[in-house]
Design an enzyme around this catalytic site. Structure first.
Site, PDB file in Angstrom:
ATOM      1  N   ASP A 111      10.050 -19.866  32.916  1.00  0.00           N
ATOM      2  CA  ASP A 111      10.154 -21.260  33.363  1.00  0.00           C
ATOM      3  C   ASP A 111      11.125 -21.362  34.543  1.00  0.00           C
ATOM      4  OD1 ASP A 111       9.363 -23.912  33.294  1.00  0.00           O
ATOM      5  OD2 ASP A 111      10.822 -24.498  31.769  1.00  0.00           O
ATOM      6  N   ASN A 116      15.795 -25.432  36.589  1.00  0.00           N
ATOM      7  CA  ASN A 116      16.414 -24.459  35.686  1.00  0.00           C
ATOM      8  C   ASN A 116      17.288 -23.445  36.417  1.00  0.00           C
ATOM      9  OD1 ASN A 116      15.211 -25.701  33.511  1.00  0.00           O
ATOM     10  ND2 ASN A 116      13.443 -24.343  33.506  1.00  0.00           N
ATOM     11  N   ASP A 133      18.490 -22.559  30.978  1.00  0.00           N
ATOM     12  CA  ASP A 133      17.386 -23.003  30.124  1.00  0.00           C
ATOM     13  C   ASP A 133      16.473 -21.847  29.718  1.00  0.00           C
ATOM     14  OD1 ASP A 133      15.504 -24.336  28.673  1.00  0.00           O
ATOM     15  OD2 ASP A 133      14.972 -25.768  30.225  1.00  0.00           O
TER      16      ASP A 133
END
Length: 201
Positions: A111, A116, A133
């Site tokens: 991700d 992030n 994250d």
């Protein structure tokens, strides 16, 4: 200890109701923190606990996300919206260093996107970029992993979208390339979710 930390607090949950991604993030952060010996390009994890029906995750405090920086540049008069070549190169180099350490610990992020990637507020680190994250991170180098949650579709490699999980570290590198593209253009509309333009990228 008179230090300031970030504490991420989940929504109200029961112990049995802890989401897989929340446990995954804690386990990934704890393992990576131990294995990378304080890599400056991964947000440092300190502790986690369950209190008041919520999971709390304590990490180092950062100034803002890379997405926040991008929005700030678009709003600041007299500053080009796109990041300069040196700024893009620095961001990519530092995040790539973090990914290298993450992959070296047998984890993939899945991700990677400006939201992030955090910017350090520590004056000694001079705005160092840090991967944050790890809620979708999996210990899945190589084939055989069938428990993969997909991140933001705008940053996912075509192979992952098509179910090919045989070389997941490459998916992180693909996403990082799109972050570089986004920094270089810093378009208000952002990346497309699908369609011809997405395929051209």
């Amino acid at each position: 200890d008179q230090c300031v930390y970030a504490v991420n607090k989940t929504t109200q949950i029961s112990r049995k109701g802890l989401k897989q991604s929340q446990l995954r993030e804690v386990l990934a952060l704890a393992n990576v923190s131990l294995m990378t010996d304080g890599c400056p390009n991964i947000v440092r994890y300190f502790s986690s606990w369950f209190e008041g029906g919520r999971l709390h995750i304590q990490t180092e405090l950062c100034e803002c996300s890379l997405r926040d920086r991008m929005v700030q540049r678009r709003r600041t008069a007299g500053v080009p919206a796109a990041f300069g070549a040196q700024d893009v190169a620095r961001a990519l180099r530092e995040v790539a260093t973090g990914l290298d350490r993450l992959h070296g610990c047998n984890f993939v992020h899945l991700d990677i996107k400006p939201d992030n990637i955090l910017v350090s507020g520590n004056p000694r680190e001079q705005g160092c970029y840090k991967i944050a994250d790890l809620g979708l991170a999996v210990a899945a180098l190589g084939s055989g992993c069938d428990d993969v949650s997909e991140g933001d579709c705008r940053y996912l490699a075509r192979e992952v979208l098509q179910g090919d999980l045989s070389d997941l570290p490459k998916a992180d590198i693909f996403a990082l390339g799109l972050v570089g593209y986004e920094l270089s253009t810093n378009a208000t509309a952002g990346l497309p979710c699908n369609g011809d333009e997405w395929h051209r990228l």
